[in-house]
Each structure stands twice: as structure tokens, then as C-alpha cells.
Design a protein around this motif. Structure first.
Motif, PDB file in Angstrom:
ATOM      1  N   VAL A 123     -35.968 -21.756 -25.225  1.00  0.00           N
ATOM      2  CA  VAL A 123     -36.034 -23.162 -24.831  1.00  0.00           C
ATOM      3  C   VAL A 123     -34.991 -23.459 -23.756  1.00  0.00           C
ATOM      4  O   VAL A 123     -35.263 -24.163 -22.777  1.00  0.00           O
ATOM      5  N   GLY A 126     -36.296 -21.833 -20.657  1.00  0.00           N
ATOM      6  CA  GLY A 126     -37.619 -22.316 -20.283  1.00  0.00           C
ATOM      7  C   GLY A 126     -38.732 -21.298 -20.312  1.00  0.00           C
ATOM      8  O   GLY A 126     -39.808 -21.539 -19.746  1.00  0.00           O
ATOM      9  N   TYR A 166     -43.279 -26.244 -29.223  1.00  0.00           N
ATOM     10  CA  TYR A 166     -42.457 -25.711 -28.137  1.00  0.00           C
ATOM     11  C   TYR A 166     -43.197 -25.347 -26.859  1.00  0.00           C
ATOM     12  O   TYR A 166     -42.571 -24.902 -25.896  1.00  0.00           O
ATOM     13  N   ARG A 169     -41.869 -26.549 -23.685  1.00  0.00           N
ATOM     14  CA  ARG A 169     -40.549 -26.004 -23.346  1.00  0.00           C
ATOM     15  C   ARG A 169     -40.638 -24.614 -22.759  1.00  0.00           C
ATOM     16  O   ARG A 169     -39.629 -23.929 -22.596  1.00  0.00           O
TER      17      ARG A 169
END
Length: 260
Positions: A123, A126, A166, A169
Motif C-alpha cells: 500500500v 502502491g 485494497y 491502493r
């Protein structure tokens, strides 16, 4: 997704699907860490494909932490995690408590523990990819094997949750869901081999190639047996009809003496 020079970990890579995945990824230019509880197998496969062997437990909290540390020490960073290790222990409602517990640890908690260690870093930067071998049992069910079916449903549910949480992200999550594959697990499923091979038992290499192709379009469900998509749709659209069909299979196997 190009894997050239990516740092990849494959658990349960000493045999079967895991070995085929590790081999295909290495052929595509990935730097592969080969994990397996069978240390000799892990070392042998790593030597064959020019990877790094990190044998050991990939399920317990301590085992996962040790594997992640060893992999990072060799790779620098982990870009892709293949949570492939899985077990099928105990059958039916009366499987022993220890079989239920072991199946849950390997088929579910191994993924949770790995994600806890990997997701924060992914995260932050990225990007990252988390792939689980969930089996068609995670989408449908497995006649005769309650613990395996329940754990693979949970494995798939966790992967879905990770993706929903996620993906914005930069974390890609995928679930490999084959039916019968020519592995030791299929060999040991003697009464159910015909059922699992209904749509042809694929080779581990077939599964690895289907997964390789799926890496390039980020699809969540990786279905080496395309028919599974239709079964999954029928299950959702008319659940009772689907359950009746599954129960018919159960009764047929009981009549044949394959199940009790």
C-alpha cells in the motif's frame, strides 16, 4: 503484468501446482523463492529453476514471518506472493478436531498472516500482487470433504475481501480455482477421482499456464477449467436446483460405496 525481475514467493512449490507455478514464473524472468514443508523438494526445485529455496512452515505465524524475512533477505522486496500450499485432511462431518484445525491453519490463516506482513508495504509503494490457490471447491463445494470445502470457501472470501479493500491502493488479488489436477492430492482422493476429473484432470503445467495468462489482465478468478464459471453461475441463479444436483451426486457415490 510483466514479471521480469519481479521478486516472487511460491508456497507449497516442491510439488504439483506450486512447482509448475514456480517453474513458469522463473521461465518468464521472475526471481523465485521456492517454499515447501518438504525441504528436499524445495531445494531440488530451486536448483532446477535457478531460484532460492526457503523451506519451512508457511502457515503458522512464526513460519510465515520467517519465510517473509528470508524472501526479503534474498529478493530485497517481495512483489508477488503465491499462497499455494494447501492440505485436505479428514472427511465428512466426523473429521477429527485436529484435522479441522490443521486445514484451517494451512488453507486460511496462512493467507491472513502473509497478508498482514505484505499489504502495508505494498500500500505504501502502491503496488503488489497476492495470489491464492483456492480451488473450485472454494466457488462450489467438495462432495465428501467438509473441512476442505469450508476452508477453501474461507480462502476465497478472504481474497475477495482483500481485493475489495485494497485494489484502489495498487494491490492486485487473484484466486486460482481449478477442479481436478494431476497431483498427489488427486491421487489420494481415490473415491472421488472420477468426480473431480469430470471435466478432465489438467496437468499442473496447464494450471500454471492459465495463471500466467491471468497475470496479464489482473482478472480476480483464474479458472483453468472454464466450465467452472457456468457451474458458479448456475449455483447463484438457482441455488436449490444446484444443491439438489450435488445431493444426487452424493447419493450416487454412496450407492457405489465411495462415500459413507
Amino acid at each position: 503484468m510483466p514479471v521480469w525481475n519481479k521478486g516472487v514467493v511460491v508456497t507449497g512449490a516442491g510439488h504439483g501446482i506450486g512447482r509448475a507455478l514456480a517453474t513458469r514464473l522463473a521461465a518468464g524472468g521472475a526471481r523465485v523463492v521456492v517454499n515447501d514443508l518438504d525441504a528436499e523438494a524445495a531445494i531440488r526445485v530451486a536448483e532446477e529453476l535457478g531460484g532460492f529455496a526457503a523451506p519451512g512452515d508457511a502457515a503458522s505465524e512464526q513460519g510465515v514471518a520467517a519465510l517473509v524475512e528470508a524472501a526479503r533477505g534474498h529478493l530485497g522486496s517481495i512483489d508477488i506472493w503465491f499462497g499455494n500450499a494447501g492440505i485436505d485432511r479428514g472427511h465428512g462431518l466426523w473429521a477429527a478436531e485436529e484435522d479441522w484445525a490443521a486445514t484451517h491453519e494451512v488453507n486460511v490463516m496462512a493467507h491472513v498472516r502473509a497478508a498482514r506482513l505484505l499489504i502495508p508495504g505494498w500500500v505504501e509503494r502502491g503496488s503488489g500482487r497476492f495470489v491464492v490457490t483456492a480451488s473450485a471447491a472454494g466457488l462450489l463445494t467438495m462432495i465428501g470433504s467438509a473441512a476442505y470445502s469450508v476452508s477453501k470457501h474461507a480462502c476465497l472470501a478472504f481474497a475477495e475481501w482483500l481485493s475489495a479493500t485494497y485494489r484502489h491502493r495498487g494491490v492486485v488479488v487473484q484466486a486460482i480455482c481449478p477442479q481436478g489436477v494431476q497431483t498427489r492430492m488427486l491421487d489420494n482422493a481415490a473415491p472421488l477421482q472420477e468426480l473431480l476429473s469430470h471435466d478432465a484432470a489438467l496437468t499442473p503445467e496447464d494450471v500454471a499456464e492459465a495463471t500466467w495468462q491471468a497475470l496479464h489482465d489482473d482478472r480476480f478468478l483464474v479458472l483453468p477449467h472454464p466450465q467452472v464459471a457456468d457451474y458458479y453461475t448456475h449455483r447463484a441463479l438457482d441455488t436449490d436446483r444446484w444443491l439438489n444436483a450435488m445431493n444426487k451426486l452424493q447419493r450416487r457415490l454412496e450407492d457405489q460405496g465411495a462415500l459413507r
